[in-house]
Design an enzyme around this catalytic site. Structure first.
Site, short mmCIF file in Angstrom:
data_model
loop_
_atom_site.label_atom_id
_atom_site.label_comp_id
_atom_site.label_asym_id
_atom_site.label_seq_id
_atom_site.Cartn_x
_atom_site.Cartn_y
_atom_site.Cartn_z
N SER A 18 1.00 -1.25 0.51
CA SER A 18 -0.23 0.28 -0.17
C SER A 18 0.99 0.94 -0.05
O SER A 18 1.94 1.60 -1.07
CB SER A 18 -0.77 0.17 1.57
OG SER A 18 -1.86 0.94 1.07
N THR A 19 0.20 2.00 1.14
CA THR A 19 2.00 3.33 1.23
C THR A 19 3.45 2.58 0.58
O THR A 19 3.67 2.10 1.59
CB THR A 19 1.57 4.16 2.54
OG1 THR A 19 -0.49 4.60 2.46
CG2 THR A 19 1.89 5.35 2.34
N MET A 41 -0.09 1.46 4.87
CA MET A 41 -1.11 1.74 5.92
C MET A 41 -2.26 0.39 6.42
O MET A 41 -2.36 0.20 5.67
CB MET A 41 -1.59 2.79 6.05
CG MET A 41 -0.75 3.75 5.94
SD MET A 41 -1.64 5.65 5.58
CE MET A 41 -3.43 5.63 6.54
N HIS A 92 -2.56 -1.22 -3.45
CA HIS A 92 -3.39 0.25 -2.74
C HIS A 92 -3.17 1.25 -4.05
O HIS A 92 -1.90 1.88 -3.66
CB HIS A 92 -3.68 0.06 -1.67
CG HIS A 92 -4.49 -0.74 -0.81
ND1 HIS A 92 -3.94 -0.59 0.59
CD2 HIS A 92 -4.73 -2.31 -1.04
CE1 HIS A 92 -4.50 -1.69 0.98
NE2 HIS A 92 -4.86 -2.71 0.58
N ASP A 94 -3.80 -4.91 6.87
CA ASP A 94 -4.97 -5.45 5.05
C ASP A 94 -3.84 -6.36 4.75
O ASP A 94 -2.04 -6.13 4.79
CB ASP A 94 -4.82 -5.07 4.13
CG ASP A 94 -5.04 -5.64 3.14
OD1 ASP A 94 -5.47 -6.93 2.97
OD2 ASP A 94 -5.15 -5.08 1.98
#
Length: 347
Positions: A169-170, A286, A196, A289
């Site tokens: 993600s991030t 973040m 993401h 998940d």
């Protein structure tokens, strides 16, 4: 001991956009906007003057655009962390990926109406994570992995992983770039990736990763085949899961962790179909998940790798894997990339 706030440059030709970003950042005491620029030329002058940790860079600007300015920014300060803030159009996404090939560490779409809160959360997380990496001296452009991989236990023929699933993600685009640069040859197994990201950026991310090494990366389609030596990227709006066959299917079941695609459905399906021959890597991001999915892979006897905290922009997702006791190995991103290439036959 008082920690100095992270020093940020905001570069955007729109006075309204600059003011909006500054308002967001002024609300966090750990961040201080030290310079504002209306175009790339002003941004380069500000970076040359020194004292900036993270630069937020728009791409479409008069006088000097972001793509022209980016190499000059990094030449002025090789340790600078540059975050591209781009429109969510296909054209904007394509230019953002070009910026990442030039050394930007991440890209963030400008908010759609009603998305200001999400944008603010993501922006602050990226600034804090990249600012921390800057101060630890982590270079913004991943160095190529050495040709000689790190060797651990040898993998017997027919006994190693039969699939590799990666979640991020991030900070993920930079980490994924490090992974795909580490492959020396096409791996012997298929790779699945869930990142993401705004929908418009995903096809461009696939193209970007394909350019970095020998592994072709495409956006997954429903009922697509898993082909050894290739990678499938989850599309926007659908979970990427493995079904009997094996084949991949695109699921529109409800979002998990407020995300669709999410990493957990992918990892659960990989564990169910491949069992002990599943391998998973959970990278920077973040939230949590990937945590329960990694537990499923580990319980099935598969191999789970997690990115370590020191090299992560945000250690939420890999931290969740470690906290649940599911990670077999916790590695810095460069070493994790070499390990992934090794276990997949791509070293």
């Amino acid at each position: 001991m008082t920690i100095e706030p992270l020093r940020v440059l905001v570069c955007d030709d729109s006075a309204v956009a600059r003011a909006a970003v500054v308002r967001i950042l002024d609300g966090d005491p750990a961040i201080r906007v030290v310079s504002r620029a209306r175009n790339g030329r002003e941004a380069v002058e500000a970076v040359r003057a020194g004292g900036i940790d993270v630069a937020l860079l728009d791409l479409e600007m008069p006088v000097m655009d972001g793509l022209t300015a980016l190499p000059l920014l990094l030449r002025a300060d090789p340790g600078l962390r540059v975050l591209v803030v781009s429109s969510l159009s296909a054209q904007g996404a394509g230019v953002a990926m070009k910026a990442m090939r030039l050394g930007a560490v991440d890209c963030l779409g400008k908010p759609s109406p009603g998305q200001d809160g999400i944008f603010a959360e993501e922006l602050i997380a990226r600034i804090k994570g990249n600012g921390a990496l800057r101060r630890r001296g982590v270079p913004p452009q991943p160095a190529p992995a050495p040709a000689a991989p790190i060797r651990r236990a040898p993998i017997a023929p027919g006994m190693g992983p039969a699939v590799l699933a990666i979640g991020a993600s991030t900070g993920g685009p930079e980490a994924l770039a490090t992974i795909f640069r580490a492959f020396r040859v096409r791996p012997r197994i298929p790779i699945l990736v869930t990142q993401h990201m705004p929908d418009a950026f995903i096809p461009m991310l696939a193209e970007h990763l394909s350019r970095l090494g020998p592994v072709p990366v495409t956006v997954a389609k429903d009922h697509g085949a898993l082909v050894p030596g290739t990678a499938l990227l989850a599309p926007g709006g659908s979970h990427l899961v493995v079904a009997q066959g094996p084949e991949v299917t695109l699921s529109t079941t409800p979002p998990e962790h407020f995300c669709r695609p999410a990493v957990d459905p992918m990892l659960r399906s990989v564990a169910a179909i491949y069992g002990a021959r599943a391998a998973a890597a959970v990278l920077t991001g973040m939230g949590s998940d990937g945590g329960t999915g990694a537990v499923a892979v580990n319980a099935a006897g598969g191999l789970v790798l997690a990115q370590d905290q020191a090299s992560s922009v945000v250690w939420g997702m890999p931290g969740a894997v470690v906290e649940r006791g599911a990670a077999r190995e916790v590695l810095p991103i460069q070493e994790l990339a070499r390990r992934v290439a090794e276990i997949s036959g791509g070293a």
